[in-house]
Design a protein around this motif. Structure first.
Motif, PDB file in Angstrom:
ATOM      1  N   PRO A 450       0.833  -1.218   0.000  1.00 60.87           N
ATOM      2  CA  PRO A 450       0.000   0.000   0.000  1.00 60.87           C
ATOM      3  C   PRO A 450       0.860   1.258   0.000  1.00 60.87           C
ATOM      4  CG  PRO A 450      -0.771  -1.583   1.625  1.00 60.87           C
ATOM      5  CD  PRO A 450       0.544  -2.101   1.136  1.00 60.87           C
ATOM      6  N   LEU A 451       0.450   2.226  -0.791  1.00 64.29           N
ATOM      7  CA  LEU A 451       1.202   3.483  -0.887  1.00 64.29           C
ATOM      8  C   LEU A 451       0.695   4.440   0.188  1.00 64.29           C
ATOM      9  CD1 LEU A 451       3.380   4.991  -2.455  1.00 64.29           C
ATOM     10  CD2 LEU A 451       1.593   5.907  -3.943  1.00 64.29           C
ATOM     11  N   ASP A 452       1.284   4.370   1.375  1.00 64.64           N
ATOM     12  CA  ASP A 452       0.912   5.276   2.454  1.00 64.64           C
ATOM     13  C   ASP A 452       2.093   5.393   3.404  1.00 64.64           C
ATOM     14  OD1 ASP A 452       0.948   2.801   3.604  1.00 64.64           O
ATOM     15  OD2 ASP A 452      -1.167   2.762   4.157  1.00 64.64           O
ATOM     16  N   GLY A 453       2.074   6.443   4.219  1.00 65.45           N
ATOM     17  CA  GLY A 453       3.100   6.634   5.240  1.00 65.45           C
ATOM     18  C   GLY A 453       4.496   6.690   4.669  1.00 65.45           C
ATOM     19  N   ALA A 454       5.377   5.896   5.266  1.00 65.03           N
ATOM     20  CA  ALA A 454       6.782   5.910   4.861  1.00 65.03           C
ATOM     21  C   ALA A 454       6.966   5.410   3.440  1.00 65.03           C
ATOM     22  CB  ALA A 454       7.604   5.064   5.831  1.00 65.03           C
ATOM     23  N   ARG A 455       6.012   4.615   2.938  1.00 62.48           N
ATOM     24  CA  ARG A 455       6.138   4.102   1.579  1.00 62.48           C
ATOM     25  C   ARG A 455       6.095   5.237   0.560  1.00 62.48           C
ATOM     26  NH1 ARG A 455       8.703   0.560  -1.309  1.00 62.48           N
ATOM     27  NH2 ARG A 455       7.540  -0.166  -3.135  1.00 62.48           N
ATOM     28  N   VAL A 456       5.331   6.295   0.847  1.00 57.09           N
ATOM     29  CA  VAL A 456       5.298   7.450  -0.053  1.00 57.09           C
ATOM     30  C   VAL A 456       6.684   8.067  -0.169  1.00 57.09           C
ATOM     31  CG1 VAL A 456       4.357   9.762  -0.381  1.00 57.09           C
ATOM     32  CG2 VAL A 456       2.872   7.919   0.397  1.00 57.09           C
ATOM     33  N   ALA A 457       7.378   8.210   0.959  1.00 53.59           N
ATOM     34  CA  ALA A 457       8.727   8.779   0.931  1.00 53.59           C
ATOM     35  C   ALA A 457       9.673   7.893   0.136  1.00 53.59           C
ATOM     36  CB  ALA A 457       9.236   8.951   2.362  1.00 53.59           C
ATOM     37  N   ALA A 458       9.552   6.573   0.289  1.00 55.64           N
ATOM     38  CA  ALA A 458      10.427   5.668  -0.444  1.00 55.64           C
ATOM     39  C   ALA A 458      10.179   5.749  -1.945  1.00 55.64           C
ATOM     40  CB  ALA A 458      10.216   4.236   0.060  1.00 55.64           C
ATOM     41  N   VAL A 459       8.902   5.821  -2.359  1.00 49.81           N
ATOM     42  CA  VAL A 459       8.581   5.925  -3.783  1.00 49.81           C
ATOM     43  C   VAL A 459       9.072   7.250  -4.352  1.00 49.81           C
ATOM     44  CG1 VAL A 459       6.679   6.071  -5.430  1.00 49.81           C
ATOM     45  CG2 VAL A 459       6.647   4.321  -3.653  1.00 49.81           C
TER      46      VAL A 459
END
Length: 650
Positions: A450-459
């Motif tokens: 899921p694209l949320d939280g820290a995953r947004v920063a990584a993407v």
């Protein structure tokens, strides 16, 4: 027009359904429609308590300093009240003291008392000064560390001038401890003066207590009204600052389009609202202060006449009169301090609002390395792309649905073109992957996560984004190219200059790579700025997702096609999404997505869509071809060629 203050109490329950025939009303089923994430967060957010938050910052150093300051203020107020009876006692005992041998001792005690009060005031002043400085420093550090972690949506919804004014108002925070202790000192003086009156003349105790309670009630009850009026006036004041910033930044466009009259008319409208709000604030200030003063003087008159009616000692009337007159005088000073409370509270509230805003990415991820192994992101090596899955995604903004029912699946390394009319939702689709928008419903996954939280920063760290606006800084060309590059660049600087066709730009700059580009890139042309932006994206390492949103619209058609081919070749292994209005150029993509009114209406290979007579893509392609052939090649147009600063007619 004007500022609108909203207070949200919660979600309105669905009304009960109507009664069936011959029966009672049946309760309606609860409304289970999911709320947008932003609205849900706003409803769950506790009410702001700015002063409580400041108190937590002050007490973080321990309770010794605030407790000592509070006791010092109480002692100073008591000493101030005792000065009057002390002076009267010295005047009464003066004949006896002149005949006694111990008069020097009495004088020394009086001087010691006054010197003690002076030392106490010095201690309070230094404590207030240091506490205010520490509080300002902590808030300033918190503010500066928070701003980089806020999302783009936060800044898009607020005026730049308003945020600048909030940062500038940080300097006023140092005054807050002084105002608090000064208000406490005045309230203590009123309390001790009332106690003195009750002790000195018990017959007037009820009048003194009633006067004290009524004056304090006026001060307290006026605060909510004055706070709201002050916030409204302050909001209009921030709105006015926008016109000054726009006039400085957009003076040339204003004069070019003869927009002075329209801007002046809009400014006058906001100015009228500010005047009304300021007048309303002044009205409540004066009304509350006048009422408190009338109560104080009425109480003073009542105290004196009651004392005289009770046949009090006429020789002691002077001290009672002094104390009675002190009540309205100190009440007026207290009210002036209380008048500053709404302004300071609103300043603190506006400062703490960004500090309490949700962060788009954790602070620990700001400078973290790219999520892909370094061995795969060295210069000249393109990392494999990401897989993107959108299932029935709905996006709302400002109460309006901008994307609805989006189903899109991109395999890792796939290149796709996105087309559609202006306002169809193409950039909003890209904004989902950049974290600007959060799905109100549906699922959005990148690499099955899921694209949320820290995953947004990584993407974001593995994304190269070419936005429609050219963002250049008043730094050197080299600094602009290296902006956003962490670690080893994705390609050597010389290669980026060649692939972005920046050699001619480099030759025209006086100091080559060290030449500043001016504010917002004012020292280079629009087309040159487009190529600088492309060179910056090419140097970004570890790119697994490339988003090109109208990437080369400032360049001629041949150069646009050439740079697009170079970009696709460089990011050949990455997942690439290209948003464009040049529908003809999308025929070189293996896949085209057509967006219309926030929905994906077509998704297939361009040759398949072009072969369908009623497809949206075919209509867009035909319109683009008509512009390129029939319209621009018509004999009614003169063709002027601008090259090297010279205009030639073809």
């Amino acid at each position: 027009q004007g500022a609108v203050l909203l207070r949200i109490w919660g979600r309105l329950e669905a009304p009960a359904s109507g009664p069936p025939t011959g029966g009672e009303a049946q309760p309606a089923a609860p409304d289970t429609t999911p709320l947008p994430p932003g609205l849900a967060a706003a409803l769950a957010e506790p009410p702001p308590q700015p002063l409580q938050q400041l108190w937590q910052l002050i007490r973080s150093d321990g309770l010794l300093t605030p407790v000592a300051a509070t006791l010092g203020v109480a002692a100073s107020a008591a000493g101030t009240v005792l000065q009057a009876p002390l002076l009267q006692g010295l005047m009464i005992l003066a004949p006896e003291l002149l005949r006694e041998a111990g008069r020097l001792d009495v004088l020394a005690l009086v001087l010691a008392f006054m010197f003690g009060l002076l030392l106490l005031d010095t201690f309070l002043f230094s404590t207030i000064f240091l506490t205010g400085r520490r509080l300002e420093a902590r808030l300033r550090l918190a503010f500066l560390s928070k701003i980089p972690r806020l999302g783009d949506r936060y800044f898009y919804s607020r005026l730049t001038s308003d945020l600048a004014q909030r940062a500038y108002s940080l300097r006023q925070i140092r005054m807050l401890p002084g105002l608090g202790l000064q208000g406490l000192s005045l309230a203590s003086q009123m309390l001790f003066t009332t106690i003195g009156i009750c002790w000195f003349a018990p017959a007037v105790a009820s009048i003194a207590l009633l006067t004290l309670v009524l004056m304090l009630a006026v001060v307290v009850l006026a605060q909510p009204v004055i706070t709201q009026a002050d916030l409204r006036a302050r909001t209009h004041d921030s709105a006015l600052s926008r016109f000054h910033l726009d006039a400085l930044q957009g003076l040339i466009p204003l004069r070019t389009h003869s927009a002075e009259t329209a801007l002046r008319r809009e400014h006058e409208g906001v100015l009228r609202e500010w005047v009304r709000a300021s007048w309303n604030l002044t009205y409540w200030h004066v009304a509350a202060q006048t009422l408190a003063m009338l109560i104080g003087f009425a109480g003073t008159i009542g105290i004196i006449f009651t004392y005289l009616a009770a046949r009090g000692d006429p020789h002691e009337i002077l001290l009672l009169l002094f104390w009675a007159l002190q009540l309205p005088a100190v009440a007026q000073l207290l009210f002036q301090i209380a008048q500053q409370y709404p302004a300071m509270r609103n300043i603190v509230l506006r400062l703490l609002e960004p500090l309490g805003a949700p962060e788009e990415e954790p602070a620990a991820d700001v400078t973290a390395p790219p999520p892909y192994p370094a061995s795969e992101t060295r210069a000249g090596v393109t990392a494999p792309g990401v897989a993107i899955d959108m299932e029935d995604v709905v996006v709302t903004a400002a109460g309006r649905t901008i994307l609805n029912g989006i189903d899109l699946h991109l395999a890792a390394g796939e290149h796709v073109a996105v087309v559609g009319a202006s306002g169809a939702g193409k950039s909003s689709l890209a904004g989902l992957l950049l974290g600007w928008h959060q799905p109100a419903s549906g699922r959005l996954r990148v690499d099955s996560e899921p694209l949320d939280g820290a995953r947004v920063a990584a993407v974001r760290r593995m994304t190269a984004w070419l936005d429609p606006a050219v963002q250049l800084w008043n730094r050197s060309l080299e600094d602009n190219l290296y902006y956003g590059v962490y670690g080893e660049p994705g390609m050597p600087l010389s290669t980026a200059l060649q692939r972005a066709t920046l050699e001619n730009v480099l030759a025209t700059l006086p100091n080559a790579l060290q030449s500043p580009l001016g504010e917002s890139g004012a020292l280079v042309s629009g087309g040159e700025g487009q190529r600088v932006r492309l060179g910056r994206a090419l140097m970004r390492p570890g790119v697994r997702l490339a988003i090109l949103d109208e990437p080369f619209r400032g360049l001629d058609h041949r150069t646009r096609r050439e740079l697009l081919d170079r970009a696709r070749q460089h990011w050949r292994e990455a997942t690439l999404i290209c948003i464009m209005h040049d529908v003809i150029d999308t025929q070189g993509f293996p896949r085209v997505v057509v967006v219309d009114e926030g929905r994906i209406v077509e998704d297939a290979a361009p040759e398949v869509l072009a072969a369908q007579p009623e497809s949206h893509y075919r209509r867009l392609l035909a319109a683009d071809e008509a512009v390129q052939t029939a319209r621009w090649q018509s004999a009614v147009w003169r063709r002027l060629r601008l090259e090297g600063g010279q205009i030639d007619e073809a």
